[in-house]
Design an enzyme around this catalytic site. Sequence first.
Site, PDB file in Angstrom:
ATOM      1  N   GLU A 159     -59.098  86.896  -2.933  1.00 40.44           N
ATOM      2  CA  GLU A 159     -59.601  85.530  -2.700  1.00 40.44           C
ATOM      3  C   GLU A 159     -60.075  84.781  -3.953  1.00 40.44           C
ATOM      4  OE1 GLU A 159     -62.587  85.775   0.358  1.00 40.44           O
ATOM      5  OE2 GLU A 159     -61.212  86.632   1.803  1.00 40.44           O
ATOM      6  N   GLU A 266     -54.584  91.931   6.812  1.00 44.84           N
ATOM      7  CA  GLU A 266     -55.786  91.854   7.663  1.00 44.84           C
ATOM      8  C   GLU A 266     -55.478  91.062   8.926  1.00 44.84           C
ATOM      9  OE1 GLU A 266     -59.199  90.487   5.406  1.00 44.84           O
ATOM     10  OE2 GLU A 266     -58.517  91.488   3.607  1.00 44.84           O
TER      11      GLU A 266
HETATM   12  C1  XIL Z   1     -65.114  91.727   6.549  1.00 43.67           C
HETATM   13  C2  XIL Z   1     -65.507  92.949   7.365  1.00 43.67           C
HETATM   14  O1  XIL Z   1     -64.584  93.120   8.405  1.00 43.67           O
HETATM   15  C3  XIL Z   1     -66.905  92.769   7.926  1.00 43.67           C
HETATM   16  O2  XIL Z   1     -67.332  93.961   8.568  1.00 43.67           O
HETATM   17  C4  XIL Z   1     -67.885  92.419   6.805  1.00 43.67           C
HETATM   18  O3  XIL Z   1     -69.148  92.144   7.365  1.00 43.67           O
HETATM   19  C5  XIL Z   1     -67.387  91.203   6.038  1.00 43.67           C
HETATM   20  O4  XIL Z   1     -66.084  91.455   5.551  1.00 43.67           O
HETATM   21  N1  XIL Z   1     -61.496  89.003   4.222  1.00 43.67           N
HETATM   22  C6  XIL Z   1     -61.537  90.243   3.626  1.00 43.67           C
HETATM   23  C7  XIL Z   1     -62.240  91.354   4.306  1.00 43.67           C
HETATM   24  O5  XIL Z   1     -60.871  90.453   2.585  1.00 43.67           O
HETATM   25  O6  XIL Z   1     -62.769  92.265   3.377  1.00 43.67           O
HETATM   26  C8  XIL Z   1     -63.318  90.860   5.222  1.00 43.67           C
HETATM   27  O7  XIL Z   1     -63.870  91.970   5.923  1.00 43.67           O
HETATM   28  C9  XIL Z   1     -62.748  89.832   6.160  1.00 43.67           C
HETATM   29  C10 XIL Z   1     -62.231  88.635   5.409  1.00 43.67           C
END
Ligand code: XIL
Length: 367
Positions: A159, A266
């Site tokens: 990001e 994701e």
């Molecule tokens: C999220 C997790 O799922 C949560 O448990 C945590 O509180 C916050 O982060 N983008 C990403 C992930 O790259 O690492 C994030 O994961 C979600 C958004």
Amino acid sequence: MPLCKISPALWFVLVSLIQNVNGQTTDSIPSLREVFRNKFLIGASVSPINIHSEEGTVLKKHFNSLTAENVMKMGVIHPEPNRYAWSGPDSIASFARNHGMKLRGHTLVWHKQTPNWLFRASDGSKVSKETLLQRLREHIFAVAGRYRGQIYAWDVLNEAISDDPGTFYTRTPFMEICGEEFIEKIFRWAHEADPEALLFYNDYRETDPVKRKKIIEMVTRLRDKGVPIHGIGLQGHWNIHSLRIDELEACLKDFAATGLILHITELDLSVWPGEPDRREMRPEDSINAYTMANASKQDALYGKIFATFLKYAQAIQAVTFWNITDRHSWLDEWPVRGRKDHPLLFDADLQPKFAFWKVVEQAEYHK
Ligand code: XIL
């Protein structure tokens, strides 16, 4: 309807009904990872606890790749200058090994879930560029070095590109203190620490053409300089109200044209409208958004998403869901704490949803 027109998914349902009538106990639910065996890896993000919970049974049957949801992030794995918390990530790595699963690393450098000490000198002032780069180097060598040979792909940077069309990079402490040269350095260090691992730039909202163009520009510049970067990660946190398949297709087409490997890193499909910021619960958040109408919208969209992935299967190596089943999703906490979401292919009782069958059906059509 002639029998040959019955969709593969319906076949599975019919066969399982017949088997149940006959009192047979054969499990007629196909394994997602087997269904996609010749196309892409099927992954899930996990915690050290849920791999051993009931959700672990779904994991073992349907998935062949894992990502640590949180425990490899810098704030968790490296909470203090000279302390690494290895036990959580080690347990995920050994679960993956014991069950013949691949492991993705998430994430070496991200401006969120980062420990405060990283940016502070011993007197509390802002750290110098040299010190921050040195700390990043040590971190990368320690973490990527420990899992060398076990992690097949690392999200090196997460990001970094801005959502604002007029700004290239997001303003982060890394960027402010080091300037953009830190990006090149972290990829080179990750490659030195684990020369076999595939190295990824990972981001969200890449269906936005302006943001996507910036990402392509960044990765192209890196490659032109000979920086080891092998892939682009598409987080894929989408929702049923705003995802447009034509935009997804344009995104995959543009990224595939770079020649880099693509990972969907994701994946989830929220039943709530997307919101960029955390906010408090409101009365309207307590309704059940998983209505019949929203569920069927989700089923159909999941089918279309996978049909599009399959179209670009030459470029896509892995599809990872963010969490395993609707029993627990990070979207139950984000952006509204306590608001239930239903974004995955398995329901809260761990059973396949219709969306699952829609996805299976697509694989059958693309055999
Ligand atoms: C999220 C997790 O799922 C949560 O448990 C945590 O509180 C916050 O982060 N983008 C990403 C992930 O790259 O690492 C994030 O994961 C979600 C958004």
